[in-house]
Design a protein around this motif. Structure first.
Motif, mmCIF file in Angstrom:
data_model
loop_
_atom_site.group_PDB
_atom_site.id
_atom_site.type_symbol
_atom_site.label_atom_id
_atom_site.label_comp_id
_atom_site.label_asym_id
_atom_site.label_seq_id
_atom_site.Cartn_x
_atom_site.Cartn_y
_atom_site.Cartn_z
ATOM 1 N N PRO A 281 1.017 -0.771 -0.068
ATOM 2 C CA PRO A 281 -0.028 0.053 0.120
ATOM 3 C C PRO A 281 1.272 1.189 -0.040
ATOM 4 O O PRO A 281 1.972 1.134 0.417
ATOM 5 N N VAL A 282 0.349 2.433 -0.966
ATOM 6 C CA VAL A 282 0.710 3.402 -0.774
ATOM 7 C C VAL A 282 0.309 4.650 0.169
ATOM 8 O O VAL A 282 -1.277 5.117 -0.432
ATOM 9 N N VAL A 283 1.048 5.971 0.921
ATOM 10 C CA VAL A 283 0.351 6.627 1.150
ATOM 11 C C VAL A 283 0.689 7.822 0.494
ATOM 12 O O VAL A 283 2.405 7.809 0.665
ATOM 13 N N VAL A 284 0.297 8.642 0.181
ATOM 14 C CA VAL A 284 0.973 9.656 -0.206
ATOM 15 C C VAL A 284 0.294 10.698 0.723
ATOM 16 O O VAL A 284 -0.657 11.784 0.467
ATOM 17 N N LEU A 285 1.720 12.222 1.030
ATOM 18 C CA LEU A 285 1.371 12.643 1.170
ATOM 19 C C LEU A 285 1.856 14.223 0.566
ATOM 20 O O LEU A 285 3.011 14.754 0.206
ATOM 21 N N VAL A 286 0.885 14.969 0.872
ATOM 22 C CA VAL A 286 1.846 16.531 -0.399
ATOM 23 C C VAL A 286 1.359 17.587 0.684
ATOM 24 O O VAL A 286 0.500 17.848 1.501
ATOM 25 N N ASP A 287 2.228 18.500 1.007
ATOM 26 C CA ASP A 287 2.233 19.282 2.057
ATOM 27 C C ASP A 287 1.607 20.588 2.116
ATOM 28 O O ASP A 287 1.336 20.559 3.006
ATOM 29 N N GLU A 288 2.154 20.666 0.711
ATOM 30 C CA GLU A 288 1.404 22.380 0.185
ATOM 31 C C GLU A 288 0.329 22.073 -1.074
ATOM 32 O O GLU A 288 1.066 22.049 -2.166
ATOM 33 N N VAL A 289 -0.679 22.030 -1.375
ATOM 34 C CA VAL A 289 -1.678 21.868 -2.290
ATOM 35 C C VAL A 289 -1.333 23.014 -2.726
ATOM 36 O O VAL A 289 -1.684 22.692 -4.394
ATOM 37 N N ALA A 290 -2.079 23.883 -1.945
ATOM 38 C CA ALA A 290 -2.653 25.459 -3.218
ATOM 39 C C ALA A 290 -1.053 26.027 -3.891
ATOM 40 O O ALA A 290 -0.943 25.818 -5.157
ATOM 41 N N GLU A 291 -0.070 25.142 -3.350
ATOM 42 C CA GLU A 291 1.682 25.733 -4.805
ATOM 43 C C GLU A 291 1.277 24.182 -5.945
ATOM 44 O O GLU A 291 1.486 24.610 -7.118
ATOM 45 N N LEU A 292 0.450 23.102 -5.906
ATOM 46 C CA LEU A 292 -0.063 22.730 -6.900
ATOM 47 C C LEU A 292 -0.838 23.268 -7.816
ATOM 48 O O LEU A 292 -0.835 22.826 -9.261
ATOM 49 N N ALA A 293 -1.521 23.941 -7.624
ATOM 50 C CA ALA A 293 -3.228 24.699 -8.348
ATOM 51 C C ALA A 293 -2.321 25.558 -8.237
ATOM 52 O O ALA A 293 -3.754 26.252 -9.205
ATOM 53 N N LEU A 294 -1.793 26.566 -7.935
ATOM 54 C CA LEU A 294 -1.147 28.110 -8.521
ATOM 55 C C LEU A 294 -0.851 27.580 -9.676
ATOM 56 O O LEU A 294 0.203 27.005 -10.423
ATOM 57 N N TYR A 295 -1.194 28.591 -11.097
ATOM 58 C CA TYR A 295 -0.071 28.944 -12.071
ATOM 59 C C TYR A 295 -0.040 30.613 -12.523
ATOM 60 O O TYR A 295 -0.998 31.007 -11.762
ATOM 61 N N ALA A 296 0.936 30.827 -13.221
ATOM 62 C CA ALA A 296 0.632 32.394 -13.578
ATOM 63 C C ALA A 296 0.973 32.856 -15.579
ATOM 64 O O ALA A 296 0.870 33.337 -16.362
ATOM 65 N N THR A 297 1.330 30.746 -15.947
ATOM 66 C CA THR A 297 1.012 31.030 -18.057
ATOM 67 C C THR A 297 0.898 30.276 -17.934
ATOM 68 O O THR A 297 -0.007 28.998 -17.145
ATOM 69 N N LYS A 298 0.649 29.853 -19.524
ATOM 70 C CA LYS A 298 -0.039 28.983 -19.908
ATOM 71 C C LYS A 298 0.219 27.788 -20.175
ATOM 72 O O LYS A 298 -0.530 26.842 -19.664
ATOM 73 N N GLU A 299 1.500 27.594 -19.550
ATOM 74 C CA GLU A 299 1.735 25.791 -19.595
ATOM 75 C C GLU A 299 2.412 24.929 -18.502
ATOM 76 O O GLU A 299 2.499 24.220 -17.906
ATOM 77 N N GLU A 300 1.659 26.598 -16.959
ATOM 78 C CA GLU A 300 1.804 26.702 -15.757
ATOM 79 C C GLU A 300 0.369 25.838 -15.725
ATOM 80 O O GLU A 300 0.221 25.338 -14.793
ATOM 81 N N GLU A 301 -0.772 26.632 -16.868
ATOM 82 C CA GLU A 301 -2.209 25.595 -16.213
ATOM 83 C C GLU A 301 -2.337 25.077 -16.709
ATOM 84 O O GLU A 301 -2.776 24.000 -16.776
ATOM 85 N N LYS A 302 -1.896 24.394 -18.098
ATOM 86 C CA LYS A 302 -1.673 22.926 -18.424
ATOM 87 C C LYS A 302 -1.241 21.866 -17.393
ATOM 88 O O LYS A 302 -1.017 21.118 -16.999
ATOM 89 N N ARG A 303 -0.103 22.199 -16.858
ATOM 90 C CA ARG A 303 0.678 21.422 -15.493
ATOM 91 C C ARG A 303 -0.156 21.653 -14.477
ATOM 92 O O ARG A 303 -0.387 20.125 -13.925
ATOM 93 N N ARG A 304 -1.193 21.997 -14.136
ATOM 94 C CA ARG A 304 -1.511 22.168 -13.028
ATOM 95 C C ARG A 304 -2.935 21.199 -13.808
ATOM 96 O O ARG A 304 -3.566 20.481 -12.122
ATOM 97 N N ASP A 305 -3.354 21.747 -15.132
ATOM 98 C CA ASP A 305 -4.482 20.395 -14.965
ATOM 99 C C ASP A 305 -3.971 18.915 -14.966
ATOM 100 O O ASP A 305 -5.102 18.171 -14.649
#
Length: 450
Positions: A281-305
């Motif tokens: 079994p695997v436990v995934v710990l995400v320390d700061e989810v907002a850093e994964l959802a924020l973006y400033a450019t089109k490339e970062e928006e694709k990564r975010r999605d």
């Protein structure tokens, strides 16, 4: 007589000192006996004053009139058991006809004052039987976990509840969870306790820490994979989705759906597989989810999605494949973009430390326990580690994790480093545990050379 007086004064002084400096010791030495006597002596009158009594049965009234005897008194719930604990008393009551557990819960504050206890909570054990837990002192002021806590596969103790019981994180019952907390609220300590509880178990830990790994990378020897940036996190989550698909193919081939196999042996998740075939079994710990959802450019928006889509897939489908999510963050709201509320809907467990805004509290408890929202935003800043924990059932508790320093967590992870499994799908993200390299100043910070 003088010696007896001196001894009595010394005992009273010792009791007062213990009650001030060591309330747990005072409770075990003096408080539990005094509280038990107080409850037994005052029980009938307190229940009558709190409106927790019922009239006697009609046949008793008729018998009293026929025999010219006094009318029977009002009847309180019958005490079935009074059990002392290290933090208080546990009173098990058999309710009278017409009474309900909500009657006991509604009178909890009045019972607390009448019995001179610190806190009173009630829960229904079974139909007609209620367990009333009374705490003799503030167990969350100085958290002391019991020396022996019940542990089993994918179930670890992480904190202490306000009623003195242990708060467990059970991944088999609640696969995915959301943990929120402002800066200096105790969220990191809660996360360390979670890692410390999982370290001795046969489980793979995967971390995503976009603060350049300052929270999770010191624990790297017990992690099978770590990511310290959104770009690496996107690739790591894609690897987890691929692992999930492989596990489902394994389950499908090992379901054993034949006419000569009993239904109880048909596999639907990894826990139905034989031990020799069961994936880790695997436990995934995400320390700061907002850093994964924020973006400033089109490339970062694709990564975010791409990241949010992978998280939603793991939250929706990962349980049967043995992949569990621990999403942490300081802020969690709809302004983080599409898919966030869909992700929240899959996170059954909710834990909220001190929050700076009511919106985050509503995102944590608004859909499951609205009365917990007010409790979450009223946590004082000086009580670090105090949190509100709830789940989709609507119940919630005040909890507080014991203080665990980063050094203690690192030592524990190093002790169980041999239990770290190798996941082929995540091999490129396996952290290195060599010596830290010397930080090189950037060109802007470098002094000009002649």
């Amino acid at each position: 007589m003088t010696a007896f007086t001196v001894a009595l004064v010394l005992v009273v002084a010792a009791a007062g000192l213990l009650r001030w400096r060591r309330p747990a010791w005072y409770w075990l030495a003096f408080g539990v006996t005094l509280a038990a006597l107080r409850v037994l002596v005052r029980y009938r009158s307190v229940m009558d004053a709190c409106g927790l009594t019922v009239p006697p049965a009609r046949w008793r009234l008729s018998l009293a009139r026929a025999t010219n005897r006094p009318i029977p008194e009002l009847r309180p719930p019958r005490i079935r058991r009074l059990r002392p604990t290290r933090t208080g008393l546990v009173l098990r009551l058999k309710l009278r006809p017409g009474q309900d557990v909500f009657d006991i819960a509604a009178a909890s504050d009045r019972l607390r004052h009448s019995f001179s206890m610190f806190g009173v909570t009630a829960r229904e054990v079974r139909s007609g039987v209620v367990e009333v837990r009374m705490t003799g002192y503030d167990v969350l002021k100085r958290v002391q976990m019991p020396a022996e806590a019940e542990t089993r596969a994918m179930r670890v103790p992480v904190a202490l509840r306000e009623d003195g019981s242990v708060h467990y994180r059970d991944y088999r019952a609640i696969p995915h969870a959301l943990t929120l907390g402002a800066t200096e609220s105790g969220k990191s300590v809660y996360q360390r306790n979670l890692v410390a509880g999982l370290a001795p178990l046969d489980v793979a830990l995967v971390g995503i820490d976009c603060k350049q790994g300052v929270e999770l990378f010191p624990l790297a020897r017990r992690f099978s994979a770590l990511a310290d940036s959104p770009d690496t996190a996107a690739e790591l989550l894609d690897g987890l989705v691929a692992r999930m698909a492989d596990v489902y193919r394994l389950i499908r081939t090992q379901q054993r759906i034949t006419v000569d196999v009993p239904d109880a042996e048909i596999a639907a998740d990894i826990w139905d597989l034989p031990d020799e075939l069961r994936p880790t079994p695997v436990v995934v710990l995400v320390d700061e989810v907002a850093e994964l959802a924020l973006y400033a450019t089109k490339e970062e928006e694709k990564r975010r999605d791409r990241i949010i889509t992978a998280l939603v897939r793991l939250a929706q489908l990962g349980r049967a494949a043995g992949i569990y999510l621990e999403i942490c963050g300081q802020r969690f709201g709809s302004e983080l973009g599409k898919g966030i509320t869909m992700l929240r809907a899959q996170l059954t467990g909710r834990t909220a430390h001190r929050l700076n805004d009511e919106t985050s509290a509503n995102m944590a408890f608004g859909d499951i326990a609205p009365d917990a929202v007010l409790a979450a935003i009223q946590i004082p800043a000086e009580l670090r580690g105090l949190a509100i924990a709830g789940d989709a059932s609507g119940g919630w508790h005040r909890i507080r994790a014991p203080h665990t320093s980063l050094r203690q967590a690192v030592n524990l992870c190093n002790r169980y480093a041999d239990r770290t499994p190798d996941l082929p799908e995540l091999a490129p993200f396996r952290p290195t545990t060599g010596t830290a390299t010397e930080l090189v100043p950037s060109a802007k910070a470098s002094p000009a050379t002649a």
